[in-house]
Design a protein around this motif. Sequence first.
Motif, PDB file in Angstrom:
ATOM      1  N   SER A   1      73.585  17.708  45.658  1.00  0.00           N
ATOM      2  CA  SER A   1      73.142  17.321  44.320  1.00  0.00           C
ATOM      3  C   SER A   1      73.263  15.818  44.123  1.00  0.00           C
TER       4      SER A   1
ATOM      5  N   SER B   1      68.181  14.483  50.253  1.00  0.00           N
ATOM      6  CA  SER B   1      68.813  13.837  49.103  1.00  0.00           C
ATOM      7  C   SER B   1      68.141  12.491  48.832  1.00  0.00           C
TER       8      SER B   1
ATOM      9  N   ARG C   1      70.826  32.996  53.318  1.00  0.00           N
ATOM     10  CA  ARG C   1      69.469  32.874  52.789  1.00  0.00           C
ATOM     11  C   ARG C   1      68.715  34.195  52.740  1.00  0.00           C
TER      12      ARG C   1
ATOM     13  N   THR D   1      68.466  18.227  43.411  1.00  0.00           N
ATOM     14  CA  THR D   1      69.163  19.055  44.402  1.00  0.00           C
ATOM     15  C   THR D   1      68.342  19.106  45.675  1.00  0.00           C
ATOM     16  N   SER D   2      69.038  19.344  46.781  1.00  0.00           N
ATOM     17  CA  SER D   2      68.381  19.474  48.074  1.00  0.00           C
ATOM     18  C   SER D   2      69.177  20.447  48.929  1.00  0.00           C
ATOM     19  N   GLU D   3      68.497  21.156  49.824  1.00  0.00           N
ATOM     20  CA  GLU D   3      69.180  22.094  50.715  1.00  0.00           C
ATOM     21  C   GLU D   3      69.814  21.394  51.907  1.00  0.00           C
ATOM     22  N   ASP D   4      69.488  20.132  52.139  1.00  0.00           N
ATOM     23  CA  ASP D   4      70.108  19.395  53.243  1.00  0.00           C
ATOM     24  C   ASP D   4      70.285  17.942  52.824  1.00  0.00           C
TER      25      ASP D   4
ATOM     26  N   LYS E   1      76.521  23.378  50.588  1.00  0.00           N
ATOM     27  CA  LYS E   1      75.320  24.126  50.951  1.00  0.00           C
ATOM     28  C   LYS E   1      74.107  23.655  50.167  1.00  0.00           C
ATOM     29  N   VAL E   2      74.320  23.140  48.971  1.00  0.00           N
ATOM     30  CA  VAL E   2      73.276  22.507  48.172  1.00  0.00           C
ATOM     31  C   VAL E   2      73.777  21.117  47.797  1.00  0.00           C
TER      32      VAL E   2
ATOM     33  N   HIS F   1      59.891  17.702  46.762  1.00  0.00           N
ATOM     34  CA  HIS F   1      60.459  17.892  48.097  1.00  0.00           C
ATOM     35  C   HIS F   1      59.408  18.054  49.187  1.00  0.00           C
TER      36      HIS F   1
ATOM     37  N   VAL G   1      73.732  30.659  58.103  1.00  0.00           N
ATOM     38  CA  VAL G   1      72.601  30.263  57.262  1.00  0.00           C
ATOM     39  C   VAL G   1      71.709  31.462  56.987  1.00  0.00           C
TER      40      VAL G   1
ATOM     41  N   HIS H   1      65.190  20.667  37.510  1.00  0.00           N
ATOM     42  CA  HIS H   1      65.893  20.036  38.633  1.00  0.00           C
ATOM     43  C   HIS H   1      65.293  18.677  38.999  1.00  0.00           C
TER      44      HIS H   1
END
Length: 442
Positions: A165, A109, A292, A102-105, A162-163, A62, A288, A126
Motif C-alpha cells: 500500500s 508500487s 489466491r 495498492t499493489s500485489e507486488d 501480501k498487498v 495497473h 501464493v 483505491h
Amino acid sequence: MNIDVSFAEDHQAPSPSRLTSLPPEWRVTRLRHVFTFSKGLTITKENLQDDGIPCVSYGEVHSKYGFEVDPDRHALRCVDASYLMNNHSSLLRNGDFIFADTSEDIAGSGNFSCYTSDRQAFAGYHTLIAKPKVPMNFRFMAYLLDSTSFRAQVRSEVTGIKVFSISQAVLKPTLVWFPPEHEQDAIAAFLNEKCAKVDEAVLIKEEEIALLRERRQILIQQAVTRGLNPDAPLRDSGIDWIGQIPAHWEVKRNSVLFREMKVSGHVDLPILSVSIHNGVSSEELSDVENIRSIIKIEDRTAYKEVKVGDVAYNMMRAWQGGIGAVSVHGMVSPAYVVARPSAALAADYFELLYRCPSFIRQMDSGSKGITDFRKRLYWDDFKNLMTLVPPRDEQAAIVQHIAEISKKIGDAVSIKEQQIATLREYKTSLIDATVTGKIKVA
C-alpha cells in the motif's frame, strides 16, 4: 518556466544517492510542493456501470493503458452522475496523475496514469490523485514518475506483505526535480520518439509469440484428431463436431475408458492443483496458489488420491480447459473429479485432446449451471462425453511428437521473451538516464 515554490527546505535535506549527479541548474523539491492530493471515489466494482461519468480505477492504472488514460480512446466503466453532487475532490482535470494505492507486488508500487482529456471524469476506488499546482511539462513529469530513480523512493517506503500500500504520506516527501522548461520539452520529445520505437519492437515480438503459440495449438489439434500419418485413410466419425478421423481409430464414451475414483488421500502426499493453463501440477501447491485460488482444508485426508496416469479435472473450470493428466502420486481437492483409465491408455494424449477447443466446447456443453461461473461438469456428464481413441502405440507417438514440437516452439518463445525483457530493460534505463540528465538532449 517560473515555478513559484520555495526549494530551500529541500536543498538542506539529504537526497538519494542516484540524484546527487543531477545537473546543478536543475531544481529539486518534494512532491507535496508541486502537487495537491486527494482520494478517488469511495466505491466498489458494484457501483460501476456502462453509462454515466467515466471513472479511472486502480485496475486501469495497473495494467490496461500505461501511464496515459483518455476516455475517448480507452474503454472506461462509469459511475452515476449523482456522484457529481458531493465528490468534487475526486474529479479529474487534464494533466492530473492517478496513483494506485495498492499493489500485489513491490514492483507495482507507484504505478500511475496521467489523465489526458478535457472530459469530465472521476478517479475511482483505491486511487490517489496528484493535481499539479505549478507549471510543468506533463509528459516529462510522467517519465520522471516512471523512472527507477523516483520509483526507488516509493518502494523504500511502501507498507505491506501480501498487498503493498502507498498513501499520501508516502508520496508527499518523495523528491522530484525540474530542468529548465526547454529541457523538459526536449526530454519529453526525445523519450516519446525513443520509447515509441521500443514499444513497437515489443509489440512485434509479442505478436510473433502469439503466432507461435497459435501454431502449436493448430499442430496439437491436427495430431490428436488426425494422427501423424497424413496419408492414413479417413472415415466419418458419425459426430458432427468431430468430423473425419483415421479409419482405424475408435470413438468411445468416457464411461468405457475411465472409472471415477474417490479414494481419500494420505497426509504425506502432495496437494496438487489443476490449472486451465498448465493442467495438473507436479508438486505441492505454493502458498501464493493457496491464497489466491484455493482454500486449504485442514484435514488432508479429505482430499482425493490421484495416481500417475489418472486424469483429473476441476468441475468448475472444465469448461475453460481445467483438466490434465497426473504425473506424480498425490491428491487433489475434493471438488475435483478423478478419472482412472479402465485399460492401458496414455493419459497425456487425453490431456492434449481434452484441452483442444472442440473438446473444451464439448465439456462446456455438458456442464450444468445458469452462468459460466456456476457451471459444473459432474462425473455423470463427463462419462457420457465422446472421445477419440487411437491405438495405444499411436497415443504414445502423438504425445512424443507434441513434446518435441512444444520444446522447439517453447525455445523460440523463450528467446523472444528474453528479447522483450531486454527491450524493456533498455527502455527503463533510457528513461532513468534521460530524466536525471545523464543523457543530454538539449
